[in-house]
Design a protein around this motif. Structure first.
Motif, short mmCIF file in Angstrom:
data_model
loop_
_atom_site.label_atom_id
_atom_site.label_comp_id
_atom_site.label_asym_id
_atom_site.label_seq_id
_atom_site.Cartn_x
_atom_site.Cartn_y
_atom_site.Cartn_z
N ILE A 1 -3.47 4.27 -6.12
CA ILE A 1 -4.69 3.49 -6.32
C ILE A 1 -4.90 3.21 -7.81
CG2 ILE A 1 -7.19 3.51 -6.11
CD1 ILE A 1 -6.88 5.11 -3.63
N ILE B 1 -0.46 0.20 5.30
CA ILE B 1 -1.27 1.42 5.38
C ILE B 1 -0.64 2.39 6.38
CG2 ILE B 1 -3.53 2.32 6.06
CD1 ILE B 1 -4.78 -0.23 4.99
N MET C 1 2.52 2.64 7.15
CA MET C 1 3.71 3.22 6.52
C MET C 1 3.32 4.30 5.52
SD MET C 1 6.81 2.86 6.89
CE MET C 1 7.85 2.07 8.07
N ILE D 1 0.67 6.24 5.61
CA ILE D 1 0.29 7.45 6.35
C ILE D 1 1.53 8.12 6.91
CG2 ILE D 1 -0.95 8.27 8.39
CD1 ILE D 1 -2.92 5.98 7.97
N ASN E 1 3.03 11.92 5.92
CA ASN E 1 3.14 12.98 6.91
C ASN E 1 4.58 13.40 7.16
OD1 ASN E 1 0.41 13.74 8.20
ND2 ASN E 1 0.32 11.57 7.75
N PHE F 1 0.80 -1.21 0.00
CA PHE F 1 0.00 0.00 0.00
C PHE F 1 0.84 1.27 0.00
CE2 PHE F 1 -3.36 2.82 1.04
CZ PHE F 1 -4.45 2.21 0.50
N ILE G 1 7.92 10.04 -3.10
CA ILE G 1 9.27 10.35 -2.63
C ILE G 1 10.23 10.46 -3.81
CG2 ILE G 1 11.22 9.20 -1.48
CD1 ILE G 1 9.25 8.55 0.79
N PHE H 1 -2.54 0.62 -8.96
CA PHE H 1 -2.95 -0.71 -8.53
C PHE H 1 -4.09 -1.21 -9.40
CE2 PHE H 1 -5.35 -3.79 -6.15
CZ PHE H 1 -4.35 -4.67 -5.81
N ASP I 1 -11.95 9.98 -11.83
CA ASP I 1 -11.56 8.90 -10.92
C ASP I 1 -12.68 7.88 -10.77
OD1 ASP I 1 -9.28 10.30 -10.72
OD2 ASP I 1 -9.67 11.11 -8.72
N PHE J 1 -1.07 9.04 -3.20
CA PHE J 1 -2.25 8.27 -2.82
C PHE J 1 -3.09 7.89 -4.03
CE2 PHE J 1 -6.75 8.30 -1.44
CZ PHE J 1 -6.73 7.13 -0.72
#
Lengths: 317, 484
Positions: free
Chosen positions: A249, A120, A122, A124, A128, A49, A57, A252, A290, A245
């Protein structure tokens, strides 16, 4: 539109051609991210995820390198882009490696959900972390690769643009795909990966270092995601801590659409998703693009549960 | 015997700090800002150096303590905590603001100082505990009677929850936080039916919460219907959505189902955001009817011809009455969810859920209809989310798509999984930890979600089966021994 009735037809074709070009470049980027999902799912059967965050990054590091070189100084652009590519690939791969080592490896063999929850968490945490250290505001990059080709079909005044950057994106993607296909098909690492995908304990018995193979799978996925990150930064010129994010998705979705576990499938799925998104934005409404993507995912999973190029999975008692 | 303290520890710490340094350099050591349209890069080396040094000593201390060293980690921990505390003092008293002072460059930020002092204390405590336990012979512990223990914990928790607002030391803030926690407990219990009992991973549970909230909001604003009329309607609508969404996708396997439900959750949010005529888009719906005490308003001056709560009971008006009423309302709803779950687990459909979770193929061959069984779990779970949603709407008086993002679904799944998948008390404890605790760290707002994400990972690593691992079938045949 200011066209006569006879010309409207050409206009339609031109518009379609433009959306087609946009869709292909977008799809290439989704495809690169999707490969990371599909390889990891193929080998350890989990949804990584946090892969979308790895891509984010990669985009940040690439942008930093480009900015460090100073933008828009003639021949330096090529050097800057190459360095951005290499540095970003190296550092993002390290992120991918550490991610697997810290958050997933200790949970291998626990219940399936444990790894997903860890992933999940990781995701989040990484979001942050970047928001905290780099701020929540969007980072922009003025276009540094300009130029391209313009086409005009018939006697309409609608101009179809194919930018150098779009050509570059597609070429880089094709090149990377070729390298990866060779890597999987011809090298010892690729053989080890395919062996682990089929039966980890048997592969271990035959002398394959399973831990190392899984680590390298994460490294490869992260490296490809970082390339996608660099290209998105150049293409849209805007990134922030949250880009991973939704891109994650969609990628995926692309991996599932193409058949999870299959690398050509991931690329095909990426192209289809990019294509749908461009067409939907072009012809219907950009707000609901989306929703269109997710609807495709649902429809594919209902009628074609193993994806387009996936192999059917037999569930045994 | 103590292992010799020497270079392996040092080498390990250098390696970890080195990797962390490489990873952190672009994000901690550099700062990307945009001036006008041109992005610029600036350096933040003191913070970066501080972070790397902290990681080095932290890792050194942790691994030394783990290996059974005593004196070294205690000294290290105390030194770290002292340095951290002094830096915090400098920061807060404003001495660090004097940039001419020679120590300025060495004072790290508040965050680093906090981590340093907390980490130092933790290392010292772990090492001290090792020292105390050094000579004690490990005693074989009797296995605790888990079932009884859980039952009594549950009764105690429920008792505390019931008397909480009446305790003298309780203020408005605590009631507010407790109401929030109970909302999540109720949602967690609702999701527990889907994830814990039926084993269907639903990452879009927030969609049903949103359906419930918007149902109440729209019915209340458009028709002026009261909360008590709308509550069952909201539940029914959410359940209907559950059936509609679940019908096509419930035959998918675990992870696929997870991602499809995630997609549904996002779709509902996007529709709420963009269907401006119906939902008022991003502006949300405000002036939603407040709940009444069976028709008696919580207002200082009730509307003409109605009576207010405080005049009914002949007490002075106090705005806290409404808060306490809301608290008891959600407590009742949550306990209802719990009672329902505990009862239905013993009914044929509940047993079919658990059986389906354990082995779908076996169930199918025994004549259980997997689709209908899963659909019933999905719909019932959605119904409770709908109830919770309308409570949310009436409590806030305002709903907007902002409140129904993916992060809410992630928190809920985390609560259920951390609670131990199927354990009702586990869900309550996990909700207190994940939702209640962070409320008290609002001052550290920026670091809250970072800590939350890392906490999820750490708890999973610490207890991969959840806080209260308890996965026994509810019903046993008599011939089986109870502790198989």
């Amino acid at each position: 539109m200011g066209h006569g009735d006879g010309r409207a037809h050409f206009y339609v074709m031109d518009y379609f051609a433009q959306q087609f070009i946009n869709g292909i470049s977008l799809g290439a980027i989704y495809g690169l991210i999707a490969i990371g999902y599909t390889m990891v799912y193929g080998i350890i059967g989990m949804i990584n995820f946090a892969h979308g965050e790895i891509y984010m990054i990669g985009a940040f590091i690439a942008l930093m390198v480009v900015v460090a070189f100073g933008i828009g100084e003639g021949g330096l652009v090529i050097v800057a882009l190459l360095s951005a590519l290499l540095v970003s690939m190296a550092l993002t791969s390290l992120y991918g490696w550490v991610l697997e080592r810290v958050a997933y490896r200790p949970l291998r063999g626990s219940q399936r959900l444990a790894a997903l929850i860890s992933a999940i968490g990781m995701s989040i945490a990484l979001q942050n972390y970047v928001q905290l250290t780099q701020g929540a505001r969007v980072k922009t990059l003025p276009p540094i690769i300009q130029g391209g080709f313009e086409f005009q079909f018939g006697d309409t005044d609608f101009i179809v643009r194919l930018s150098t950057l779009q050509i570059m994106i597609v070429l880089v993607t094709i090149a990377l795909m070729a390298v990866f296909a060779l890597l999987i098909a011809r090298t010892a690492l690729g053989r080890a990966q395919r062996a682990c995908q089929q039966d980890q304990s048997m592969a271990a018995l035959l002398g394959v270092n399973v831990d190392r193979t899984i680590s390298l799978t994460f490294v490869m996925g992260a490296a490809l995601a970082s390339v996608a990150g660099l290209m998105v930064t150049l293409y849209y010129g805007v990134i922030d801590f949250f880009v991973g994010f939704i891109a994650g998705i969609k990628a995926f979705t692309a991996a599932v659409l193409g058949g999870i576990g299959s690398i050509p499938g991931a690329m095909l799925g990426g192209l289809l998703i990019g294509f749908t998104e461009a067409m939907w934005s072009g012809y219907f409404s950009i707000e609901y693009k989306d929703v269109a993507t997710f609807s495709i995912l649902v429809i594919v999973l209902i009628f074609l549960p193993t994806g387009i190029l996936g192999t059917p999975e037999v569930e045994k008692v | 015997m103590r292992p010799p303290f020497a270079s392996p520890l040092l080498r390990d710490a250098v390696l970890v700090a080195g990797i962390a340094g490489v990873l952190a350099f672009p994000f901690v050591g550099l700062l990307l800002t945009t001036q006008g349209t041109a992005p610029t890069l600036s350096a933040r080396f003191p913070e970066f150096a501080g972070a790397v040094v902290l990681i080095f000593f932290g890792r050194l201390g942790i691994s030394a303590a783990r290996r059974g060293h005593i004196l070294f980690p205690i000294v290290l921990g105390v030194v770290m905590a002292t340095v951290g505390a002094f830096s915090l003092l400098f920061e807060t008293t404003g001495m660090a603001a004097d940039s001419a002072a020679p120590w300025h460059a060495f004072v790290p930020g508040t965050f680093l100082a906090t981590v340093a002092s907390a980490g130092g204390v933790a290392i010292a405590v772990v090492a001290g505990r090792n020292h105390l336990l050094r000579d004690s012979v490990p005693v074989a512990r009797k296995p605790l009677p888990m079932k009884q223990l859980l039952l009594w914990t549950g009764v105690a928790l429920a008792g505390v929850a019931i008397v909480l607002p009446l305790l003298p030391a309780v203020d408005r803030r605590l009631i507010d936080v407790a109401t929030l926690v109970l909302t999540y407990v109720m949602l967690g219990w609702g999701l527990n039916i889907v994830v814990g009992l039926a084993g269907l991973l639903d990452l879009g549970y927030v969609a049903f919460y949103a359906v419930g909230a918007y149902s109440y909001a729209l019915l209340s604003v458009t028709f002026g219907w009261s909360f008590w009329v709308c509550l069952p309607l909201a539940g029914a609508l959410a359940a209907l959505f559950g059936i509609l969404l679940g019908f096509p996708v419930l035959r998918l396997r675990g992870d696929y189902l997870a991602i499809v439900t995630l997609g549904f959750g996002e779709m509902i949010r996007i529709i709420l955001l963009n269907w401006y005529d119906f939902t008022n888009g991003p502006d949300g719906i405000s002036n939603i009817g407040r709940p009444s005490f069976f028709g008696f308003q919580f207002a200082a001056k009730p509307a003409e011809g109605t009576e207010s709560f405080h005049t009914l009971f002949g007490i002075a008006y106090d705005p806290v009455h409404r808060l306490i009423f809301l608290y008891y309302l959600i407590l009742a709803l949550a306990l209802l969810t719990n009672a329902f779950t505990l009862r239905i687990r013993r009914l044929p459909v509940g047993r079919a859920w658990e059986a389906l979770r354990e082995d779908e193929i076996a169930c199918r061959s025994l004549g259980v209809n997997p689709r209908n069984t899963k659909l019933s779990a999905f719909a019932i779970g959605a119904m409770f989310a709908g109830f919770a949603g309308s409570f949310f709407a009436t409590r806030q008086g305002f709903v907007s798509p902002e409140s129904f993002t993916f992060i809410e679904s992630a928190i809920l799944v985390a609560i259920v999984v951390l609670g131990g998948m199927g354990s009702q008390i586990g869900v309550a404890v996990a909700a207190i930890i994940l939702v209640g605790l962070p409320e008290y760290f609002r001052e550290l707002q920026e670091y809250r979600m970072l800590a939350f994400g890392m906490g999820m990972v750490l708890i999973m690593l610490w207890r991969p089966g959840g806080l209260l691992t308890h996965r026994e079938p509810t019903i046993r045949t008599r011939s089986q021994p109870a502790s198989a």
